[in-house]
Design an enzyme around this catalytic site. Structure first.
Site, PDB file in Angstrom:
ATOM      1  N   TYR A 143     131.272  -0.156  32.695  1.00 48.03           N
ATOM      2  CA  TYR A 143     130.124  -1.506  32.683  1.00 48.03           C
ATOM      3  C   TYR A 143     130.400  -2.354  33.695  1.00 48.03           C
ATOM      4  O   TYR A 143     129.593  -3.061  34.289  1.00 48.03           O
ATOM      5  CB  TYR A 143     130.094  -2.344  31.534  1.00 48.03           C
ATOM      6  CG  TYR A 143     129.481  -1.456  30.267  1.00 48.03           C
ATOM      7  CD1 TYR A 143     129.127  -0.297  30.391  1.00 48.03           C
ATOM      8  CD2 TYR A 143     129.541  -1.971  28.961  1.00 48.03           C
ATOM      9  CE1 TYR A 143     128.504   0.594  29.465  1.00 48.03           C
ATOM     10  CE2 TYR A 143     129.113  -1.133  27.875  1.00 48.03           C
ATOM     11  CZ  TYR A 143     128.554   0.158  28.056  1.00 48.03           C
ATOM     12  OH  TYR A 143     128.229   0.782  26.863  1.00 48.03           O
ATOM     13  N   LYS A 194     138.977   9.633  25.722  1.00 45.36           N
ATOM     14  CA  LYS A 194     138.751  10.992  26.176  1.00 45.36           C
ATOM     15  C   LYS A 194     139.614  11.723  27.024  1.00 45.36           C
ATOM     16  O   LYS A 194     139.259  12.108  28.133  1.00 45.36           O
ATOM     17  CB  LYS A 194     137.185  11.310  26.620  1.00 45.36           C
ATOM     18  CG  LYS A 194     136.026  10.888  25.705  1.00 45.36           C
ATOM     19  CD  LYS A 194     135.858  12.297  24.606  1.00 45.36           C
ATOM     20  CE  LYS A 194     135.054  13.231  25.577  1.00 45.36           C
ATOM     21  NZ  LYS A 194     134.936  14.366  24.518  1.00 45.36           N
ATOM     22  N   ASP A 227     134.493  11.437  20.765  1.00 46.91           N
ATOM     23  CA  ASP A 227     133.420  12.113  20.032  1.00 46.91           C
ATOM     24  C   ASP A 227     134.119  12.547  18.585  1.00 46.91           C
ATOM     25  O   ASP A 227     133.238  12.364  17.544  1.00 46.91           O
ATOM     26  CB  ASP A 227     133.100  13.503  20.798  1.00 46.91           C
ATOM     27  CG  ASP A 227     134.283  14.117  21.068  1.00 46.91           C
ATOM     28  OD1 ASP A 227     135.380  13.650  21.231  1.00 46.91           O
ATOM     29  OD2 ASP A 227     134.241  15.082  21.544  1.00 46.91           O
ATOM     30  N   ASP A 251     131.477   0.241  22.404  1.00 50.83           N
ATOM     31  CA  ASP A 251     130.051  -0.100  22.133  1.00 50.83           C
ATOM     32  C   ASP A 251     129.450   0.593  21.291  1.00 50.83           C
ATOM     33  O   ASP A 251     128.776   0.265  20.467  1.00 50.83           O
ATOM     34  CB  ASP A 251     129.366   0.008  23.657  1.00 50.83           C
ATOM     35  CG  ASP A 251     128.066  -0.620  23.845  1.00 50.83           C
ATOM     36  OD1 ASP A 251     127.776  -1.368  22.607  1.00 50.83           O
ATOM     37  OD2 ASP A 251     127.474  -0.589  24.797  1.00 50.83           O
ATOM     38  N   ASP A 255     128.798  -0.088  16.901  1.00 52.10           N
ATOM     39  CA  ASP A 255     127.527   0.079  16.239  1.00 52.10           C
ATOM     40  C   ASP A 255     127.341   0.956  15.186  1.00 52.10           C
ATOM     41  O   ASP A 255     126.771   0.653  14.199  1.00 52.10           O
ATOM     42  CB  ASP A 255     126.448   0.335  17.251  1.00 52.10           C
ATOM     43  CG  ASP A 255     125.825  -0.936  18.207  1.00 52.10           C
ATOM     44  OD1 ASP A 255     126.590  -2.144  17.840  1.00 52.10           O
ATOM     45  OD2 ASP A 255     124.676  -0.799  18.595  1.00 52.10           O
TER      46      ASP A 255
END
Ligand code: NAD
Length: 370
Positions: A143, A194, A227, A251, A255
């Site tokens: 970001y 990852k 994942d 993020d 959530d």
């Protein structure tokens, strides 16, 4: 009598001031009953500050935030300010606070309170007793990484790009927060990236592994691809204790985890900065919900996320664990008695507004500490 603790309260917009009013009542109760005195100051932030002072956060307010031992934030924004330019919007207040106080570790607990076990879309058996903590790195990664942009290539086609980047110290400081939290909880940390397809992910994994060996050999460390973590959070969320991860994965995963509990009006969060040489650490606490303009001014907002954010503040900024436990227990007991704000209504429960919910918490606090 403990030394006074400097608390800056920024209620913000929409339901922010309504739910914060209930926290003020808890603070007043603590002043009276628990022999703790807070130096509380309050200021405008967000749209309220734009209206009163012409900017989403003033320099004076920023200075007060820097001087405070902890900040309790409501929420900002609303349709009234939607037309304002991007850099003057109410949300600039929270971005500026995060940036200037270098609040790099976002803590999101996902706790399922027994009386609300049926509020989740997942089966009660999967989430009953859930208590996990996600630590999201919140000032670095893709970001903020450079280079970023949209460019036109030699063949005339356009290309958009962002850069995932983490330095050793950025990874270590957020991982330390994860390890320290794990030590105070179930002593298990799961680091998520990852590493199979990203260089920065492999580097993250190696850095966290080395840190564990050097400083936290007593904490059980595991690694998981992001994942798979998303899948595991839905399949068997109770396998986790503390999760630490990057900005973008945090993020998404935080959530996801928050929805395991089923209700936005119940979820607190904390964002911590680095421990300074003085021993002080900047910290901001806020509910994860927004300013809920659709219900603002109606007296129906659920104040529990804001009250639980205050409990987190007591726990993480002031090490007042007993008081934090007391407030959390009062919330659970009131829910157990069947009182509910509209957002968490269920069969056989009684609907109350913001003020009555706050009063009920105070009554329960009295009872628990009698
Ligand atoms: P929201 O969280 O404000 O509301 C989503 C839905 O949940 C609404 O139906 C609302 O009524 C309900 N809700 C939220 N909190 C509740 C509570 N405590 N009790 C009962 N119901 C509750 O999200 P949104 O509608 O997407 O955003 C509204 C405004 O809030 C926007 O301006 C957005 O930018 C802002 N926002 C601010 C923050 C922040 O200040 N950190 C975070 C998220 C959104």
């Amino acid at each position: 009598m403990a030394a006074n603790k400097k608390l800056l309260i920024l209620p913000g917009d929409g339901i922010g001031p309504e739910v914060m009013r209930e926290v003020r009542r808890v603070i007043d109760w603590m002043d009276r009953r628990r022999m703790v005195t807070f130096d509380v100051s309050e200021d405008y932030v967000g749209g309220a500050s734009i209206d009163a002072r012409g900017a989403p956060i003033t320099d004076n307010c920023m200075q007060a935030a820097k001087d405070a031992d902890a900040i309790l934030f409501g929420s900002v924004g609303g349709p009234k300010w939607d037309g304002i330019g991007f850099d003057k919007r109410p949300e600039v207040a929270i971005l500026r606070l995060r940036k200037e106080l270098d609040l790099f570790a976002n803590l999101r607990p996902a706790i399922v309170f027994d009386p609300l076990v049926d509020a989740s879309t997942l089966k009660a058996d999967v989430i009953r007793g859930l208590d996990i903590m996600i630590v999201r790195e919140s000032t670095g990664g893709i970001y903020f990484g450079e280079p970023r942009g949209v460019e036109t290539m030699a063949n005339g086609e356009k290309r958009g790009f962002d850069t995932e980047t983490y330095t050793t110290s950025e990874i270590e400081r957020v991982a330390r927060v994860g390890f320290e939290l794990a030590r105070k909880r179930g002593n298990k940390l799961c680091s998520v990236e990852k590493a199979n397809v990203m260089q920065s992910g492999l580097f993250w994994r190696q850095t966290v592994t080395a840190l564990q060996k050097a400083e936290y050999p007593d904490v059980e460390l595991s690694h998981m691809y992001a994942d798979n973590c998303a899948m595991q959070l839905v399949r068997n969320p109770r396998q986790f204790d503390v999760i630490v991860t990057s900005n973008i994965f945090g993020d998404l995963l935080s959530d996801l985890a928050s929805m395991l509990t089923g209700s936005l009006g119940m979820l607190p969060s904390a964002t911590l900065g680095a421990v300074q040489p003085s021993g002080k650490r900047h910290a901001l606490y806020e509910p994860i919900h927004g300013s809920a303009p659709d219900i603002a001014g109606k007296g129906v907002a659920n104040p529990l996320a804001q009250i639980l954010s205050f409990a987190m503040l007591l726990r993480y900024s002031f090490e007042m664990n007993e008081d934090a436990d007391l407030i959390e227990k009062a919330c659970v007991n009131v829910l157990g008695s069947g009182l509910r704000t509209a957002d968490i209504m269920g069969p056989g429960t009684a609907r109350v507004g913001t003020g009555v919910m706050g009063e009920s918490i105070l009554r329960e606090l009295e009872k628990l500490s009698a």
